[in-house]
Design a protein around this motif. Structure first.
Motif, short mmCIF file in Angstrom:
data_model
loop_
_atom_site.label_atom_id
_atom_site.label_comp_id
_atom_site.label_asym_id
_atom_site.label_seq_id
_atom_site.Cartn_x
_atom_site.Cartn_y
_atom_site.Cartn_z
N ILE A 72 0.86 -1.18 0.00
CA ILE A 72 0.00 0.00 0.00
C ILE A 72 0.89 1.23 0.00
N THR A 73 0.65 2.13 -0.94
CA THR A 73 1.45 3.35 -1.03
C THR A 73 0.55 4.56 -0.89
N GLU A 74 1.05 5.56 -0.16
CA GLU A 74 0.35 6.83 0.03
C GLU A 74 1.37 7.95 -0.14
N ASN A 75 1.04 8.91 -0.98
CA ASN A 75 1.95 10.02 -1.29
C ASN A 75 3.30 9.52 -1.79
N GLY A 76 3.28 8.44 -2.57
CA GLY A 76 4.50 7.92 -3.17
C GLY A 76 5.35 7.05 -2.26
N GLU A 77 4.95 6.83 -1.01
CA GLU A 77 5.73 6.03 -0.07
C GLU A 77 4.92 4.83 0.40
N ARG A 78 5.61 3.71 0.62
CA ARG A 78 4.92 2.52 1.12
C ARG A 78 4.60 2.70 2.59
N THR A 79 3.32 2.54 2.92
CA THR A 79 2.86 2.69 4.30
C THR A 79 2.33 1.39 4.89
N GLY A 80 2.19 0.35 4.08
CA GLY A 80 1.68 -0.90 4.60
C GLY A 80 1.76 -2.01 3.58
N VAL A 81 1.52 -3.24 4.05
CA VAL A 81 1.50 -4.41 3.18
C VAL A 81 0.32 -5.29 3.55
N LEU A 82 -0.13 -6.10 2.60
CA LEU A 82 -1.22 -7.04 2.80
C LEU A 82 -0.68 -8.47 2.65
N GLY A 83 -1.11 -9.35 3.53
CA GLY A 83 -0.72 -10.75 3.43
C GLY A 83 -1.92 -11.65 3.67
N TYR A 84 -1.79 -12.91 3.31
CA TYR A 84 -2.87 -13.87 3.59
C TYR A 84 -2.25 -15.19 4.06
N ARG A 85 -3.03 -15.97 4.80
CA ARG A 85 -2.55 -17.26 5.29
C ARG A 85 -2.66 -18.28 4.16
N LYS A 86 -1.53 -18.55 3.55
CA LYS A 86 -1.50 -19.38 2.35
C LYS A 86 -1.87 -20.83 2.63
N GLU A 87 -1.44 -21.35 3.77
CA GLU A 87 -1.66 -22.77 4.06
C GLU A 87 -3.13 -23.12 4.16
N ILE A 88 -3.93 -22.28 4.84
CA ILE A 88 -5.34 -22.63 5.03
C ILE A 88 -6.20 -22.18 3.85
N TRP A 89 -5.61 -21.49 2.88
CA TRP A 89 -6.38 -21.12 1.69
C TRP A 89 -5.98 -21.95 0.47
N LYS A 90 -4.71 -22.11 0.24
CA LYS A 90 -4.24 -22.83 -0.95
C LYS A 90 -4.20 -24.34 -0.74
N ASP A 91 -3.83 -24.79 0.46
CA ASP A 91 -3.58 -26.21 0.69
C ASP A 91 -4.73 -26.94 1.37
N ALA A 92 -5.59 -26.24 2.10
CA ALA A 92 -6.67 -26.89 2.83
C ALA A 92 -7.87 -27.16 1.92
N THR A 93 -8.77 -28.01 2.40
CA THR A 93 -10.00 -28.34 1.65
C THR A 93 -11.19 -28.29 2.59
N GLY A 94 -12.39 -28.35 2.01
CA GLY A 94 -13.60 -28.37 2.81
C GLY A 94 -13.74 -27.13 3.68
N MET A 95 -14.24 -27.32 4.89
CA MET A 95 -14.44 -26.19 5.79
C MET A 95 -13.17 -25.80 6.52
N ASP A 96 -12.07 -26.51 6.26
CA ASP A 96 -10.76 -26.07 6.78
C ASP A 96 -10.16 -24.99 5.88
N LYS A 97 -10.71 -24.83 4.69
CA LYS A 97 -10.22 -23.83 3.74
C LYS A 97 -10.91 -22.51 4.01
N ARG A 98 -10.14 -21.54 4.49
CA ARG A 98 -10.69 -20.22 4.81
C ARG A 98 -9.73 -19.15 4.33
N LEU A 99 -10.28 -18.00 3.98
CA LEU A 99 -9.48 -16.87 3.56
C LEU A 99 -9.26 -15.94 4.76
N VAL A 100 -8.00 -15.73 5.10
CA VAL A 100 -7.65 -14.82 6.20
C VAL A 100 -6.62 -13.82 5.68
#
Length: 310
Positions: free
Chosen positions: A104-132
């Motif tokens: 995330i950039t504001e006024n040309g400078e990076r002020t933050g980043v976004l991440g997600y829990r890859k293991e429970i989204w990409k590798d899990a199945t069923g109701m164990d698969k959640r987006l965080v």
């Protein structure tokens, strides 16, 4: 948490300070001209006019920020010897499966980043698969999280006859209240989707919704308040490989929590279609008896009764 107990966002403070300063200057001018013992009606009217002018000026100002999705994991946040271990040391919210995917950039400078829990989204199945999703500052201090509430999503999807209704809970570091962002089931074919939520401000709820634009090429959404006014916009760029969104919020609605909701929601747009399909398939499998429903402990904690006897 009361307003005085919350940390003040510099952007919000600056906007309010400018309006307060304008009102103060006008008040001093009026008091110098009006009798001290009995201010005239003209003086009061001038103060009210100045206050309205300050509000109009705030409505004309906008706070801008960009969200850029990285195409590869080779970035300054994660790439390098022992980099991930040092990141986990900065915040317990930076889990072992955390994958930083956008800045995330504001006024040309990076002020933050976004991440997600890859293991429970990409590798899990069923109701164990959640987006965080998680929002961090540029120095990787945790700011907010956005959890897919799979139990409530399935509940709403079954009630809507299989139409996917995704539900998310946003937890910020500066607020005692969860912010629930939910896709509306009231959607006709070819019409845009809506995600609604509200934020409690000084004890008063303020209602908002993200409405997908009618002409939408890059994941574009308009933020609309409870009066139907357009107070923000998320504009997705078309000719990008990873993804890039230019976002803005109107000056009189600047609030740290609302900005965090916008940033997390913009990150979620990259996963939106996948999340809808996942919830739709889960609800169908539960309905047909092919899947036994379960709730992960982290999600179950978010359903806890705050009035339970401890």
């Amino acid at each position: 948490m009361t307003a005085s107990a919350q940390k003040k966002d510099p952007v919000e403070v600056e906007a309010k300070a400018a309006a307060a300063e304008a009102a103060t200057v006008a008040r001093d001018e009026v008091l110098e001209q009006a009798p001290k013992a009995d201010p005239s009606k003209d003086a009061v009217a001038k103060l009210e006019k100045t206050s309205k002018t300050a509000i109009k000026d705030a409505k004309k100002s906008w706070h801008d920020f960009n969200v850029d999705v990285w195409l590869t994991p080779f970035n300054s946040i994660e790439f390098g010897p022992w980099k991930r271990d040092r990141n986990r040391g900065k915040s317990r919210q930076f889990t072992t499966d955390m994958d930083v995917f956008a800045e995330i950039t504001e006024n040309g400078e990076r002020t933050g980043v976004l991440g997600y829990r890859k293991e429970i989204w990409k590798d899990a199945t069923g109701m164990d698969k959640r987006l965080v999703l998680k929002l961090f500052s540029d120095t990787l201090n945790w700011k907010a999280s956005m959890d897919m509430m799979l139990g409530r999503s399935v509940q709403q999807t079954l009630a809507a006859g299989g139409f996917p209704v995704t539900s998310f809970a946003i937890n910020t570091s500066e607020d005692d209240n969860l912010i629930c962002v939910e896709r509306s089931a009231d959607k006709w074919p070819l019409l845009p989707e809506n995600f609604s939520f509200f934020i409690i401000h000084d004890g008063e709820p303020r209602f908002y919704r993200f409405r997908r634009d009618y002409i939408n090429l890059g994941g574009d959404y308009t933020l609309i308040d409870q009066h139907g006014d357009h107070v923000g916009h998320i504009d997705g760029a078309i000719l990008t490989i990873g993804g890039r969104w230019r976002c803005k919020l109107r000056g009189d609605h600047i609030d740290q929590r609302l900005l965090q909701v916008m940033k997390l929601f913009t990150g979620m747009v990259s996963f939106n279609s996948q999340a809808r399909r996942h919830v739709k398939h889960i609800a169908r499998d539960i309905r047909d008896g092919r899947l036994k429903p379960t709730i992960q402990r982290q999600e179950a904690d978010l359903y806890m009764n705050p009035r339970r006897i401890r």
